[in-house]
Design an enzyme around this catalytic site. Structure first.
Site, short mmCIF file in Angstrom:
data_model
loop_
_atom_site.label_atom_id
_atom_site.label_comp_id
_atom_site.label_asym_id
_atom_site.label_seq_id
_atom_site.Cartn_x
_atom_site.Cartn_y
_atom_site.Cartn_z
CD1 TRP A 17 -3.41 0.37 0.74
CD2 TRP A 17 -2.79 -1.77 0.77
NE1 TRP A 17 -4.52 -0.40 0.49
CE2 TRP A 17 -4.17 -1.72 0.50
CE3 TRP A 17 -2.17 -3.03 0.83
CZ2 TRP A 17 -4.94 -2.85 0.31
CZ3 TRP A 17 -2.93 -4.16 0.64
CH2 TRP A 17 -4.30 -4.07 0.37
CD1 TRP A 33 -10.53 4.83 7.63
CD2 TRP A 33 -9.57 6.60 8.62
NE1 TRP A 33 -9.17 4.69 7.49
CE2 TRP A 33 -8.56 5.76 8.09
CE3 TRP A 33 -9.20 7.76 9.28
CZ2 TRP A 33 -7.20 6.07 8.21
CZ3 TRP A 33 -7.85 8.06 9.40
CH2 TRP A 33 -6.87 7.23 8.86
CD GLU A 46 -6.63 -1.61 9.83
OE1 GLU A 46 -6.86 -1.07 8.73
OE2 GLU A 46 -7.16 -2.70 10.17
NE ARG A 96 -12.61 -3.80 7.03
CZ ARG A 96 -11.53 -3.28 6.49
NH1 ARG A 96 -10.59 -2.74 7.24
NH2 ARG A 96 -11.39 -3.26 5.18
CG ASP A 133 -10.82 3.15 3.25
OD1 ASP A 133 -9.88 3.96 3.19
OD2 ASP A 133 -10.67 1.95 2.99
CD GLN A 179 -3.51 4.58 0.28
OE1 GLN A 179 -2.38 4.13 0.19
NE2 GLN A 179 -4.42 4.06 1.06
#
Length: 425
Positions: free
Chosen positions: A33, A349, A392, A194, A161, A101
């Protein structure tokens, strides 16, 4: 404790190293990524400068002819991840996704170059024209109107996201032609952490649009149903432009330096003109298709200080918003305003703390001389990692780790930011 975490962090980077490039974490994210690799390189630089350079160099192996550096480089087809290279259909020699990104790389390259100029000069010089081409791509195709703000054509391009910033603009995305699909992310982590299925339907509809026009950058900018000026990407690019300017000056690239200075001046004006909201008292996103400001404060709003945006009005509002939010959570900086009804402390997020964003906010505060707030951000990041490991992301309420585990960029942030207490003068 710090020495033990140092060892763990280095081990995570080494274990997620697949030979010159690093995956974010095993299972959930099996590819390279873009902005993950930039932060990972900063982590490697704390103990292995050569490996740090390689991380950036391998990322640019996926650069497109038009300058774009994609958000994912698919070095193999791993069935554990969706959507894989066949879904994107980018037709590159090295399969990639179709958009970019947040461009952290120039800042990282400057950092690791300045850590050892003699060892890094040849490698930084070789990367310079590639990074310059990428920044040109952003200014041409993500700011086609010359507004001084950078749009994203997909929530994934922002790196944030499913932030509530995108809720309104995403409603305009038609999902009627999205074919049935099977998500893989929810088989790796708790689905409650998610994005929702409705989000994914729209994500894939935008990918379908990009594939249908061959990912032509000009057509995508003109016709993509989602085109939203993002404070996060705008501020990260402004900071990266400042660092690229420093490299241009160091390397005697006078023409490039003049071009970059023009980008910086346009962004300094454009960000305040187009992303500042008096109502929200902060920087917010703007739907460029409807020319409408959004209405919420996110962690990206606080990246203005990282970008070097500073005036009496924005500085005062920054301090008020920071202190207000600090009183409402146990750990800074939540990705969304905890007093907003859309806040969810564990869903991606929409509320959780992300160590990489904290590292940028903290750095900006430190450079601005706001040592107290910089240390609060740094100390909270450290406490989260000490309490919940290299997750994460984290709950700003409970401190619980969420999403993937043994995460590369969280390990990197520990090494280059969280472990180093900021002295209070």
């Amino acid at each position: 404790m710090p020495e033990n975490l140092d060892t763990q962090a280095r081990s995570i980077l080494k274990e997620n190293d697949l030979g010159g490039y690093t995956i974010p974490t095993k299972g959930l994210y099996p590819y390279q990524w873009n902005w993950d690799s930039a932060f990972v390189a900063r982590g490697f630089a704390s103990f292995d400068l050569d490996r740090a350079w390689k991380e950036i160099e391998t990322l640019f192996e996926g650069q497109w002819d038009d300058g774009m550096v994609p958000h994912i480089v698919f070095r193999k087809d791993d069935p554990s991840y969706f959507p894989g290279p066949a879904v994107w259909g980018t037709n590159q020699a090295l399969p990639t996704s179709g958009h970019s990104q947040p461009p952290v790389v120039a800042t990282v390259v400057r950092d690791i170059y300045e850590a050892d100029r003699e060892a890094g000069e040849a490698r930084a010089r070789a990367l310079f024209p590639k990074i310059l081409a990428w920044h040109r791509w952003f200014h041409r195709f993500r700011d086609p109107g010359g507004l001084g703000v950078i749009a994203v054509i997909h929530p994934w391009e922002s790196g944030r996201d499913n932030t509530p910033d995108w809720d309104g603009p995403m409603r305009a995305v038609d999902t009627s032609n999205v074919k049935p699909y099977v998500r893989k992310d929810t088989s790796h982590v708790d689905p409650s952490m998610r994005p929702l299925k409705a989000d994914y339907d729209r994500y894939l509809a935008i990918v379908d649009f990009g594939r249908s026009c061959g990912w032509d950058a000009e057509q995508v900018a003109r016709d993509c149903p989602f085109f939203v000026a993002d404070p996060g990407t705008t501020f990260i690019l402004l900071r990266a432009d400042r660092d690229l300017l420093a490299l241009a000056q160091a390397f005697g690239e006078d023409e490039a330096a003049q071009e970059i200075q023009e980008w910086i001046e346009r962004a300094e004006t454009g960000a305040i003109k187009h992303l500042w909201s008096d109502e929200a008292e902060g920087f917010v996103s703007r739907d460029l298709r409807k020319n409408k400001l959004m209405d919420g404060i996110s962690s990206a709003s606080f990246l203005s200080v990282y970008a070097g945006i500073s005036d009496e009005q924005t500085n005062a509002a920054f301090a008020r918003q920071f202190d207000r939010i600090a009183e409402k959570v146990s750990y800074l900086m939540p990705s969304w305003d905890p007093e907003d009804s859309r806040f969810e402390h564990l869903r991606y997020w929409r509320g959780p703390v992300w160590a990489v964003v904290n590292s940028m906010i903290g750095r900006g505060l430190l450079e601005a001389g706001d040592l107290k707030r910089a240390e609060r951000i740094r100390a909270d990041t450290a406490r989260l990692i000490e309490t919940s490991g290299f997750a994460e992301y984290f709950s700003p309420v409970t401190g619980a780790g969420a999403g993937g585990g043994t995460f590369s960029w969280t390990a990197a942030v520990w090494l280059f930011f969280a472990r180093h207490e900021i002295p209070q003068d």
